[in-house]
Design a protein around this motif. Structure first.
Motif, short mmCIF file in Angstrom:
data_model
loop_
_atom_site.label_atom_id
_atom_site.label_comp_id
_atom_site.label_asym_id
_atom_site.label_seq_id
_atom_site.Cartn_x
_atom_site.Cartn_y
_atom_site.Cartn_z
N PRO A 1 0.95 -1.55 0.17
CA PRO A 1 0.06 0.53 -0.21
C PRO A 1 0.66 0.98 -0.10
O PRO A 1 0.40 2.36 -0.28
CB PRO A 1 -0.82 -0.61 0.63
CG PRO A 1 0.00 -1.29 2.14
CD PRO A 1 0.88 -2.11 1.47
N THR A 2 2.10 1.24 0.55
CA THR A 2 2.76 2.30 0.35
C THR A 2 3.43 3.12 -0.65
O THR A 2 2.95 3.79 -1.24
CB THR A 2 3.81 2.27 1.82
OG1 THR A 2 3.57 1.61 2.67
CG2 THR A 2 4.82 4.01 1.78
N VAL B 1 1.92 1.91 -3.68
CA VAL B 1 0.78 2.13 -4.34
C VAL B 1 0.46 3.74 -3.70
O VAL B 1 0.28 4.89 -4.90
CB VAL B 1 -0.97 1.63 -3.93
CG1 VAL B 1 -1.97 2.19 -4.37
CG2 VAL B 1 -0.47 -0.18 -4.30
N GLN B 2 0.50 4.47 -2.37
CA GLN B 2 0.08 6.02 -2.51
C GLN B 2 1.80 6.74 -3.01
O GLN B 2 0.82 7.66 -3.30
CB GLN B 2 0.16 5.95 -0.68
CG GLN B 2 0.42 7.32 -0.26
CD GLN B 2 0.43 7.52 1.26
OE1 GLN B 2 1.18 6.42 1.97
NE2 GLN B 2 -0.37 8.31 1.71
N ILE B 3 3.26 6.13 -3.17
CA ILE B 3 3.81 7.35 -2.82
C ILE B 3 3.93 7.15 -4.85
O ILE B 3 3.61 8.01 -5.36
CB ILE B 3 5.37 6.37 -2.91
CG1 ILE B 3 5.14 6.66 -1.72
CG2 ILE B 3 6.54 6.93 -3.74
CD1 ILE B 3 6.60 6.14 -0.78
N ALA C 1 1.66 6.92 -6.65
CA ALA C 1 -0.19 8.15 -6.79
C ALA C 1 0.83 9.51 -6.91
O ALA C 1 0.07 9.68 -8.08
CB ALA C 1 -1.23 7.94 -6.19
N LYS C 2 1.00 9.93 -6.31
CA LYS C 2 1.47 11.35 -5.39
C LYS C 2 3.37 11.45 -6.81
O LYS C 2 2.57 12.46 -7.18
CB LYS C 2 2.08 11.44 -4.75
CG LYS C 2 2.64 12.55 -4.15
CD LYS C 2 1.92 13.63 -4.29
CE LYS C 2 0.58 13.61 -3.27
NZ LYS C 2 -0.34 15.29 -3.54
N SER D 1 3.28 10.66 -10.00
CA SER D 1 2.96 9.65 -10.92
C SER D 1 3.75 10.35 -12.61
O SER D 1 3.72 9.44 -13.09
CB SER D 1 2.01 10.11 -11.61
OG SER D 1 1.36 11.73 -11.53
N ASP E 1 2.74 8.65 9.19
CA ASP E 1 2.21 9.01 7.89
C ASP E 1 3.20 9.60 7.21
O ASP E 1 3.48 10.03 6.21
CB ASP E 1 1.24 9.66 7.60
CG ASP E 1 1.55 10.96 8.11
OD1 ASP E 1 2.14 11.28 9.19
OD2 ASP E 1 -0.15 11.67 8.13
N THR F 1 5.38 14.69 5.26
CA THR F 1 4.47 14.17 4.60
C THR F 1 4.32 13.45 3.57
O THR F 1 5.93 13.96 2.39
CB THR F 1 2.92 14.64 4.57
OG1 THR F 1 3.51 15.78 3.67
CG2 THR F 1 2.99 15.67 6.05
N LEU F 2 4.15 12.80 2.47
CA LEU F 2 3.95 12.24 0.63
C LEU F 2 3.99 13.97 -0.03
O LEU F 2 4.44 13.82 -1.13
CB LEU F 2 3.62 11.30 0.83
CG LEU F 2 3.30 10.91 -0.95
CD1 LEU F 2 5.46 10.21 -0.50
CD2 LEU F 2 2.76 9.78 -0.99
N ASP F 3 3.36 14.58 0.84
CA ASP F 3 2.80 15.97 -0.33
C ASP F 3 4.27 16.69 -0.21
O ASP F 3 4.39 17.56 -0.85
CB ASP F 3 2.00 16.84 0.30
CG ASP F 3 0.05 16.01 -0.06
OD1 ASP F 3 0.53 15.69 -1.05
OD2 ASP F 3 -0.63 16.09 0.92
#
Length: 94
Positions: free
Chosen positions: A6-7, A9-11, A13-14, A16, A48, A74-76
């Motif tokens: 899941p990590t 997938v999250q990275i 997506a961000k 891209s 997170d 944060t990922l952002d």
């Protein structure tokens, strides 16, 4: 059957515009045009947040980004830095 990360997938997506590969407890952000590693993210356990690294040619290894040592981003926040800081754009120049 392969278990989904899941990590990852999250990275992915961000980030891209980039390829993302897992490895050695972190995730490498790779420029698609050059296949060059741009950055490395390592998750900080039980949060997170992520630690952001850049490749240091002087040290010959991934090095923590930031003047104050380990940053809990944060990922952002990590995405914003990778997209806008000139340190991460050097190998992306045409």
């Amino acid at each position: 059957m392969t278990k989904t990360d899941p990590t990852l997938v999250q990275i992915a997506a961000k980030f891209s515009k980039f390829d993302v590969e897992p490895g050695r407890g972190g995730y490498v952000i790779i420029d698609r045009r050059t296949a060059s590693p741009m950055a490395r993210l390592r998750p900080i356990p039980d949060t997170d947040r992520f630690e952001l690294f850049y490749w240091s040619n002087i040290k010959g290894r991934w090095t923590t980004f930031g003047n104050l040592g380990r940053m809990k981003l944060t990922l952002d926040g990590a995405h914003e830095i990778v997209e806008n800081d000139p340190m991460f754009s050097i190998s992306r120049r045409p």
